[in-house]
Design a protein around this motif. Structure first.
Motif, PDB file in Angstrom:
ATOM      1  N   HIS A  15      39.252  44.503  29.702  1.00  0.00           N
ATOM      2  CA  HIS A  15      39.961  43.713  28.695  1.00  0.00           C
ATOM      3  C   HIS A  15      41.265  43.119  29.225  1.00  0.00           C
ATOM      4  O   HIS A  15      41.926  42.354  28.521  1.00  0.00           O
ATOM      5  CB  HIS A  15      40.254  44.576  27.465  1.00  0.00           C
ATOM      6  N   SER A  16      41.650  43.474  30.450  1.00  0.00           N
ATOM      7  CA  SER A  16      42.916  42.963  30.981  1.00  0.00           C
ATOM      8  C   SER A  16      42.740  41.536  31.476  1.00  0.00           C
ATOM      9  O   SER A  16      41.656  41.128  31.916  1.00  0.00           O
ATOM     10  CB  SER A  16      43.420  43.856  32.121  1.00  0.00           C
ATOM     11  N   ARG A  17      43.826  40.782  31.437  1.00  0.00           N
ATOM     12  CA  ARG A  17      43.773  39.383  31.865  1.00  0.00           C
ATOM     13  C   ARG A  17      43.476  39.266  33.352  1.00  0.00           C
ATOM     14  O   ARG A  17      42.801  38.322  33.783  1.00  0.00           O
ATOM     15  CB  ARG A  17      45.094  38.692  31.525  1.00  0.00           C
ATOM     16  N   ARG A  18      43.958  40.217  34.146  1.00  0.00           N
ATOM     17  CA  ARG A  18      43.720  40.116  35.587  1.00  0.00           C
ATOM     18  C   ARG A  18      42.239  40.323  35.901  1.00  0.00           C
ATOM     19  O   ARG A  18      41.674  39.616  36.735  1.00  0.00           O
ATOM     20  CB  ARG A  18      44.610  41.076  36.366  1.00  0.00           C
ATOM     21  N   VAL A  19      41.590  41.274  35.233  1.00  0.00           N
ATOM     22  CA  VAL A  19      40.165  41.494  35.476  1.00  0.00           C
ATOM     23  C   VAL A  19      39.357  40.309  34.965  1.00  0.00           C
ATOM     24  O   VAL A  19      38.439  39.819  35.640  1.00  0.00           O
ATOM     25  CB  VAL A  19      39.703  42.810  34.819  1.00  0.00           C
ATOM     26  N   GLN A  20      39.692  39.817  33.794  1.00  0.00           N
ATOM     27  CA  GLN A  20      38.975  38.663  33.257  1.00  0.00           C
ATOM     28  C   GLN A  20      39.145  37.440  34.154  1.00  0.00           C
ATOM     29  O   GLN A  20      38.210  36.657  34.338  1.00  0.00           O
ATOM     30  CB  GLN A  20      39.460  38.369  31.840  1.00  0.00           C
ATOM     31  N   GLY A  21      40.336  37.292  34.748  1.00  0.00           N
ATOM     32  CA  GLY A  21      40.560  36.174  35.660  1.00  0.00           C
ATOM     33  C   GLY A  21      39.695  36.268  36.900  1.00  0.00           C
ATOM     34  O   GLY A  21      39.125  35.265  37.357  1.00  0.00           O
ATOM     35  N   PHE A  22      39.572  37.478  37.461  1.00  0.00           N
ATOM     36  CA  PHE A  22      38.742  37.626  38.651  1.00  0.00           C
ATOM     37  C   PHE A  22      37.266  37.429  38.317  1.00  0.00           C
ATOM     38  O   PHE A  22      36.529  36.789  39.081  1.00  0.00           O
ATOM     39  CB  PHE A  22      38.944  38.998  39.295  1.00  0.00           C
ATOM     40  N   VAL A  23      36.819  37.970  37.190  1.00  0.00           N
ATOM     41  CA  VAL A  23      35.414  37.822  36.799  1.00  0.00           C
ATOM     42  C   VAL A  23      35.070  36.345  36.622  1.00  0.00           C
ATOM     43  O   VAL A  23      34.002  35.881  37.057  1.00  0.00           O
ATOM     44  CB  VAL A  23      35.127  38.621  35.519  1.00  0.00           C
ATOM     45  N   ALA A  24      35.973  35.583  36.000  1.00  0.00           N
ATOM     46  CA  ALA A  24      35.730  34.149  35.821  1.00  0.00           C
ATOM     47  C   ALA A  24      35.675  33.436  37.166  1.00  0.00           C
ATOM     48  O   ALA A  24      34.826  32.556  37.384  1.00  0.00           O
ATOM     49  CB  ALA A  24      36.822  33.547  34.936  1.00  0.00           C
ATOM     50  N   ALA A  25      36.559  33.804  38.089  1.00  0.00           N
ATOM     51  CA  ALA A  25      36.541  33.186  39.417  1.00  0.00           C
ATOM     52  C   ALA A  25      35.252  33.525  40.152  1.00  0.00           C
ATOM     53  O   ALA A  25      34.665  32.674  40.840  1.00  0.00           O
ATOM     54  CB  ALA A  25      37.751  33.649  40.222  1.00  0.00           C
ATOM     55  N   ALA A  26      34.799  34.771  40.017  1.00  0.00           N
ATOM     56  CA  ALA A  26      33.550  35.168  40.664  1.00  0.00           C
ATOM     57  C   ALA A  26      32.379  34.361  40.118  1.00  0.00           C
ATOM     58  O   ALA A  26      31.502  33.925  40.875  1.00  0.00           O
ATOM     59  CB  ALA A  26      33.311  36.660  40.460  1.00  0.00           C
ATOM     60  N   ALA A  27      32.374  34.128  38.807  1.00  0.00           N
ATOM     61  CA  ALA A  27      31.300  33.331  38.209  1.00  0.00           C
ATOM     62  C   ALA A  27      31.321  31.910  38.756  1.00  0.00           C
ATOM     63  O   ALA A  27      30.263  31.333  39.059  1.00  0.00           O
ATOM     64  CB  ALA A  27      31.442  33.331  36.688  1.00  0.00           C
ATOM     65  N   ARG A  28      32.517  31.343  38.907  1.00  0.00           N
ATOM     66  CA  ARG A  28      32.611  29.994  39.486  1.00  0.00           C
ATOM     67  C   ARG A  28      32.091  29.975  40.914  1.00  0.00           C
ATOM     68  O   ARG A  28      31.562  28.968  41.382  1.00  0.00           O
ATOM     69  CB  ARG A  28      34.066  29.510  39.453  1.00  0.00           C
ATOM     70  N   GLY A  29      32.251  31.103  41.614  1.00  0.00           N
ATOM     71  CA  GLY A  29      31.799  31.179  42.998  1.00  0.00           C
ATOM     72  C   GLY A  29      30.361  31.638  43.146  1.00  0.00           C
ATOM     73  O   GLY A  29      29.893  31.834  44.267  1.00  0.00           O
TER      74      GLY A  29
END
Length: 377
Positions: A15-29
């Motif tokens: 639920h943290s913004r840092r984890v959500q940010g990395f997950v979104a970046a991974a999806a883009r990659g």
């Protein structure tokens, strides 16, 4: 290059913004991420990964994880002759936002948990983005400074356990010292202390709230100024019980009249995202509302010294070779011609909105991971 799905296991708070940010970046990659909460990793409720990359993220913003980490710290802190908060005390804790709660016990517990993960998650097909040992070292300010013994750092005072010991160790009539919790982060428990003859002043990120016979320390965005020696001594004694790093308080270069330093994000050994941090107080952490200075402005300000500064950051990261990502904080001396390493941050990539070559820190990390054999089909 095709990327195999479900190859990144991330230990953190989903639920943290840092984890959500990395997950979104991974999806883009093109990478899927399996997020494992720390409480599940600690309890063994999730099976160990058998392939791919493991990323350890911050356990912050999760009260259950904080309590579990404190519980894991009871035995190792007792072994170190400390006085840990026991199980009942941990359960009764009110973990308010910004509260400074047993950072030494927390670190001992976090280190123990990371060590156990390294033992249990031992399939030879997995790769750690940053190994548990590297994350532990980066969280220990003194351990980092010892790794950097051949690199420029502020002069350090031998460890003290009280204000009286500090005054005994530093006998000069005029002294400027910077005190930091050895296992703190985000300016937790920081004190800029100066005395000249009989005059003394401390500027601190710590706010003390008293309720009856008890007191609780909090991180304050608005620095507190203390001028009574008894009050300063009480605060230093409280912080010293959690272990302090005491350094010379070096002057910083200024940006538009404000002192500033630099955060550089080193990914795979390469300096990538760089941002300056300027504030009116001695504390330039962005979570304390410091003003960002762009990479271009920093390069212009430092001129021909820019390569020296970035090479210093890369050299600091090389002393922790098993860390795939580190945030390195660097002090710029007045005139911009000398630098000093301040500390490393294992989770120092939380810089939302900051781009380098069109990529966020998380996108750059995914790009680096995609180039590693275990993510390539």
């Amino acid at each position: 290059m095709a990327v195999v799905q479900d190859k990144i296991t991330l230990v953190g708070n989903r639920h943290s913004r840092r984890v959500q940010g990395f997950v979104a970046a991974a999806a883009r990659g093109g990478c899927a991420v399996n997020v494992v909460p720390y409480v599940d990793a600690i309890s063994g409720r999730c099976p160990p990964p058998t392939e791919g990359v493991v990323r350890l993220d911050s356990p912050g913003e999760d009260a259950d994880a904080y309590r579990a980490i404190l519980r894991a710290g009871i035995a190792p802190l007792r072994m170190a002759s400390g006085e840990p908060l026991d199980q009942d005390g941990i359960e009764r804790l009110e973990l308010a936002r910004g509260a400074i709660v047993r950072p030494r016990q927390w670190f001992f517990g976090f280190r123990e948990i990371l060590h156990q993960l390294a033992v249990d998650w031992n399939d030879p097909r997995i790769r750690w983005m940053s190994t548990p040992a590297a994350v532990s070292t980066a969280f220990d300010k003194l351990a980092c400074l010892e790794r950097w013994s051949q690199l420029p750092t502020p002069r350090r005072i031998p460890q003290v356990w009280s204000y009286a010991e500090l005054r005994e160790a530093v006998k000069q009539r005029h002294a400027r010292l910077f005190l930091k919790l050895r296992y703190g982060y985000a300016a937790m428990g920081a004190v800029a202390l100066e005395w000249r003859d009989g005059n003394i002043r401390a500027i601190t990120t710590v706010e003390t709230c008293v309720s009856g016979a008890t007191s609780q320390l909090y991180v304050s965005k608005r620095p507190q100024v203390l001028r009574r020696e008894a009050e300063i001594a009480w605060l230093v004694d409280r912080l010293a019980a959690e272990e302090l790093v005491v350094e010379e308080w070096l002057p910083k270069a200024r940006w538009l009249g404000r002192p500033f330093d630099v955060r550089a994000v080193v990914i795979g050994g390469e300096v990538q995202h760089v941002v300056g941090r300027a504030n009116a107080s001695p504390f330039t952490n962005l979570n304390l509302d410091a003003v960002r200075i762009s990479r271009d402005d920093l390069m212009h300000h430092l001129g021909g010294r820019w390569p020296e500064m970035t090479e210093l950051c890369a050299a600091a990261a090389r002393e922790l070779p098993d860390a795939g990502m580190l945030g390195i904080d660097v002090l710029v001396r007045p005139g911009g011609k000398q630098f000093a390493l301040l500390e490393a941050n294992a989770f120092g990539d939380y810089l939302p909105g900051l781009l380098h070559q069109g990529l966020s820190t998380w996108d750059a990390e995914v790009r680096w991971l995609r180039g590693r054999k275990e993510l390539a089909a």
